[in-house]
Design a protein around this motif. Structure first.
Motif, PDB file in Angstrom:
ATOM      1  N   THR A  55       0.831  -1.210   0.000  1.00 31.60           N
ATOM      2  CA  THR A  55       0.000   0.000   0.000  1.00 31.60           C
ATOM      3  C   THR A  55       0.863   1.256   0.000  1.00 31.60           C
ATOM      4  OG1 THR A  55      -1.754   1.205   1.154  1.00 31.60           O
ATOM      5  CG2 THR A  55      -0.141   0.030   2.526  1.00 31.60           C
ATOM      6  N   GLU A  56       0.373   2.276  -0.664  1.00 28.66           N
ATOM      7  CA  GLU A  56       0.958   3.610  -0.613  1.00 28.66           C
ATOM      8  C   GLU A  56      -0.158   4.605  -0.299  1.00 28.66           C
ATOM      9  OE1 GLU A  56       4.040   3.979  -0.529  1.00 28.66           O
ATOM     10  OE2 GLU A  56       4.679   2.028  -1.290  1.00 28.66           O
ATOM     11  N   LEU A  57      -1.184   4.124   0.412  1.00 33.05           N
ATOM     12  CA  LEU A  57      -2.316   4.973   0.782  1.00 33.05           C
ATOM     13  C   LEU A  57      -2.137   5.476   2.206  1.00 33.05           C
ATOM     14  CD1 LEU A  57      -5.249   2.797  -0.609  1.00 33.05           C
ATOM     15  CD2 LEU A  57      -4.159   4.753  -1.704  1.00 33.05           C
ATOM     16  N   THR A  58      -2.827   6.562   2.505  1.00 34.96           N
ATOM     17  CA  THR A  58      -2.780   7.096   3.873  1.00 34.96           C
ATOM     18  C   THR A  58      -3.804   6.412   4.775  1.00 34.96           C
ATOM     19  OG1 THR A  58      -4.347   8.841   3.247  1.00 34.96           O
ATOM     20  CG2 THR A  58      -1.966   9.356   3.108  1.00 34.96           C
ATOM     21  N   THR A  72       5.173  -1.147   2.757  1.00 38.84           N
ATOM     22  CA  THR A  72       5.095   0.231   2.244  1.00 38.84           C
ATOM     23  C   THR A  72       6.494   0.822   2.104  1.00 38.84           C
ATOM     24  OG1 THR A  72       4.204   2.454   2.646  1.00 38.84           O
ATOM     25  CG2 THR A  72       4.843   1.161   4.588  1.00 38.84           C
ATOM     26  N   THR A  73       6.632   1.763   1.149  1.00 38.01           N
ATOM     27  CA  THR A  73       7.904   2.484   0.990  1.00 38.01           C
ATOM     28  C   THR A  73       7.987   3.664   1.946  1.00 38.01           C
ATOM     29  OG1 THR A  73       6.977   3.928  -0.727  1.00 38.01           O
ATOM     30  CG2 THR A  73       8.022   1.844  -1.439  1.00 38.01           C
ATOM     31  N   GLY A  74       6.863   3.981   2.606  1.00 37.04           N
ATOM     32  CA  GLY A  74       6.835   5.119   3.524  1.00 37.04           C
ATOM     33  C   GLY A  74       6.476   6.424   2.864  1.00 37.04           C
ATOM     34  N   MET A  75       6.302   6.406   1.560  1.00 41.90           N
ATOM     35  CA  MET A  75       6.008   7.641   0.850  1.00 41.90           C
ATOM     36  C   MET A  75       4.707   8.303   1.320  1.00 41.90           C
ATOM     37  SD  MET A  75       8.615   8.088  -1.045  1.00 41.90           S
ATOM     38  CE  MET A  75       8.064   9.394  -2.140  1.00 41.90           C
ATOM     39  N   PRO A  76       3.629   7.544   1.602  1.00 43.07           N
ATOM     40  CA  PRO A  76       2.376   8.214   1.955  1.00 43.07           C
ATOM     41  C   PRO A  76       2.234   8.522   3.441  1.00 43.07           C
ATOM     42  CG  PRO A  76       1.973   5.877   1.795  1.00 43.07           C
ATOM     43  CD  PRO A  76       3.434   6.085   1.492  1.00 43.07           C
ATOM     44  N   LEU A  77       3.214   8.195   4.253  1.00 46.58           N
ATOM     45  CA  LEU A  77       3.051   8.394   5.687  1.00 46.58           C
ATOM     46  C   LEU A  77       2.870   9.874   6.002  1.00 46.58           C
ATOM     47  CD1 LEU A  77       5.654   6.003   7.348  1.00 46.58           C
ATOM     48  CD2 LEU A  77       3.171   5.813   7.360  1.00 46.58           C
ATOM     49  N   PRO A  78       1.898  10.214   6.844  1.00 47.93           N
ATOM     50  CA  PRO A  78       1.677  11.635   7.183  1.00 47.93           C
ATOM     51  C   PRO A  78       2.800  12.163   8.066  1.00 47.93           C
ATOM     52  CG  PRO A  78       0.246  10.217   8.482  1.00 47.93           C
ATOM     53  CD  PRO A  78       0.936   9.333   7.478  1.00 47.93           C
ATOM     54  N   GLU A  79       2.908  13.495   8.110  1.00 49.03           N
ATOM     55  CA  GLU A  79       3.941  14.128   8.906  1.00 49.03           C
ATOM     56  C   GLU A  79       3.493  14.350  10.341  1.00 49.03           C
ATOM     57  OE1 GLU A  79       6.960  14.833   8.150  1.00 49.03           O
ATOM     58  OE2 GLU A  79       7.006  14.537   5.974  1.00 49.03           O
ATOM     59  N   GLU A  80       2.213  14.724  10.500  1.00 47.47           N
ATOM     60  CA  GLU A  80       1.709  15.074  11.815  1.00 47.47           C
ATOM     61  C   GLU A  80       1.650  13.829  12.722  1.00 47.47           C
ATOM     62  OE1 GLU A  80       1.004  18.020  13.030  1.00 47.47           O
ATOM     63  OE2 GLU A  80       1.664  18.930  11.126  1.00 47.47           O
TER      64      GLU A  80
END
Length: 546
Positions: A55-58, A72-80
């Protein structure tokens, strides 16, 4: 294992094609190439992996059903941090097996917020420091999972086929339990509602170990209306019903040497065992308790146990107090030509009488026409009144019944010797010679001994050589010389007493004694010859009881 109630099934054990775990997947070469590091949830790596999800979804949780290894590659991880917590909470809430993040593109170390969130929710977080082909991971893991599922279906089918075959051929409960133990590799025990172990199939364990302190261990294991792992030892239990009511339960005991005790196959085995037992109960007329008593008594009487401890534990598991120090073996013989239904009725009545009025006992058929009883006596409890009571009951139901009692024994391991003694007493039980409704060793004298040997050709030959001509003479001439000889010998050679017993004049007695001496060629004044003739007449009585 704690006392908490756990609903089965659990992940299968290693020797039965286990479900893939997170640890198993991380060890695969396709993932090991990424140098995986477990950051959180190391104690949860035994979680089963039922699928792999890239998955690359939030919000990937909406696409999951539980048990997935999330890549996951971590690309969609939120910052907050709050959004990171929500991301992890959703994964943990849906039951994801683990989260695997690649530290190649966006991140080179896992975000602190992600680590804290995973640690708080107990979700395994794994990092990969090298690039990994997620599609290849998916292909390899899914192939293994589907292969396991196929093998699981095949195993389940074989289990159903095995128990269906048992039902079709009308297998007894002992064979059903033995099959369950052989297929599962676990000890399996059938117990009734009062926690008596009716049948024990030990598998690789011994009966002594499986049944040690059974009543106490069983009562510490709470009941369950469905297949479940319960109690301090973690028994897998399935209730057993008979005609719509719960009769007891069948327990599968864990093997301490195995990391995972039970799996879905074990649940299937135990459920089919309970179902097959219920059908067997309808087919076979002998109740399970009665069959258990019979088998236990036969094994005790024939010393078919591995150790004295096994004998004690088996008896204790069927209700005999383990601290008993006085045992009494009794045989009730009804004759091999006795009606089987009458024998079963007598067996049941004896068991009822002992249970209600005497105390703990094992009662069961040892052989056609022979019922065995093993009594557990209290320290000061006299046994003759019990034997007399059983003797009257047996003869009321079967006038030809013979009750034989062995000497007391202080160890259940000596039961075989006690039953052999009772059998010798039974063989020598000359009808009507005891003066009471049972026979014991002290009742066995010369008449009883010769009665036991009555089928021996040497005894028959001895009788014929000693007094055969006298018997023939009485038969041909209508005389009563055998009775005269008997009176003379019983009087120890006192002719006056013999004449009085035979209601004869002295002259008539003298004449008859001369005739007897002539016919037999014996000197009746000789003490030794009188003894030989006395033994011969006693044996004659044994050959044709009056």
């Amino acid at each position: 294992m704690n006392n908490a109630h756990q609903t089965a099934p659990r992940p299968q054990r290693e020797d039965s094609a286990p479900l893939l775990t997170v640890a198993d997947v991380l060890a695969l070469p396709v993932l090991a190439a990424g140098q995986p590091q477990v950051v959180t949830g190391e104690s949860e790596l035994s979680r089963p992996v039922r699928w792999v999800h890239i998955t690359e979804l939030t919000d990937p949780a909406s696409f999951l059903k539980g048990g997935e290894l999330v890549l996951t590659t971590g690309m969609p991880l939120p910052e907050e941090p709050a959004q990171v917590r929500r991301y992890v909470d959703e994964l943990a809430g849906v039951g994801a097996a683990a989260l695997v993040i690649e530290l190649v593109r966006r991140y080179h170390r896992p975000p602190d917020a992600l680590v804290r969130a995973c640690r708080n929710r107990g979700l395994p977080l794994v990092t990969l420091s090298r690039d990994v082909n997620f599609l290849e991971v998916t292909q390899v893991v899914h192939t293994l999972i589907l292969g396991n599922q196929t093998e699981s279906i095949r195993r389940t089918q074989r289990i159903h086929e095995a128990f269906t075959a048992l039902t079709l051929r009308g297998a007894g409960p002992e064979e059903v339990m033995r099959t369950a133990a052989e297929i599962s590799g676990h000890a399996v025990v059938l117990e009734n509602l009062v926690h008596q172990a009716v049948i024990c199939a030990p598998a690789d364990r011994n009966v002594e170990e499986a049944l040690c302190d059974w009543d106490q261990r069983s009562r510490a294991t709470p009941p369950s209306d469905q297949p479940a792992v319960v109690g301090p030892e973690g028994w897998l239990l399935v209730p057993v019903e008979y005609q719509g009511e719960q009769w007891g339960r069948v327990a599968m005991l864990p093997d301490p040497s195995r990391i995972r005790s039970f799996g879905p196959d074990d649940v299937t085995i135990l459920e089919r065992t309970a179902m097959t037992l219920a059908i067997a109960r309808l087919i076979h007329p002998v109740t399970w308790e009665r069959g258990a008593h019979r088998n236990a008594l036969r094994d005790l009487a024939e010393q078919r146990y591995r150790s004295p401890g096994e004998a004690r534990n088996r008896a204790a598991a069927l209700g005999l107090p383990p601290q008993t120090e006085r045992f009494l073996a009794i045989l009730v013989d009804t004759g091999t030509d006795a009606n089987e239904q009458d024998g079963t009725r007598l067996e049941d009545r004896l068991a009822e009488e002992l249970t209600s009025a005497v105390g703990p006992a094992l009662v069961g058929e040892l052989a056609p026409g022979r019922i065995g009883i093993l009594l557990a006596l209290r320290p000061s409890q006299p046994w003759p009144p019990i034997a007399e009571r059983l003797g009257h009951l047996a003869m009321d139901l079967n006038p030809s019944a013979v009750v034989s009692v062995a000497s007391e024994t202080t160890d259940i391991a000596h039961t075989a010797r006690a039953f052999r003694e009772a059998a010798r007493v039974a063989e020598a039980a000359l009808p009507g010679s005891a003066g009471k409704p049972f026979y014991e060793l002290s009742d066995i004298g010369l008449p009883q001994l010769l009665y036991a040997l009555r089928d021996n050709i040497r005894i028959q030959d001895y009788v014929e050589r000693q007094v055969g001509r006298l018997v023939d003479h009485d038969a041909r001439h209508g005389t009563d010389l055998v009775a005269t000889l008997r009176h003379y010998l019983d009087s120890a050679g006192n002719k006056t007493t013999a004449a009085r017993q035979g209601k004869l004049s002295r002259q008539t007695l003298y004449h008859r004694l001369q005739t007897i001496e002539h016919l037999l060629g014996r000197n009746l004044e000789s003490g030794g010859q009188r003894t030989e003739l006395h033994v011969a007449l006693t044996a004659l009585d044994a050959l044709r009881p009056r």
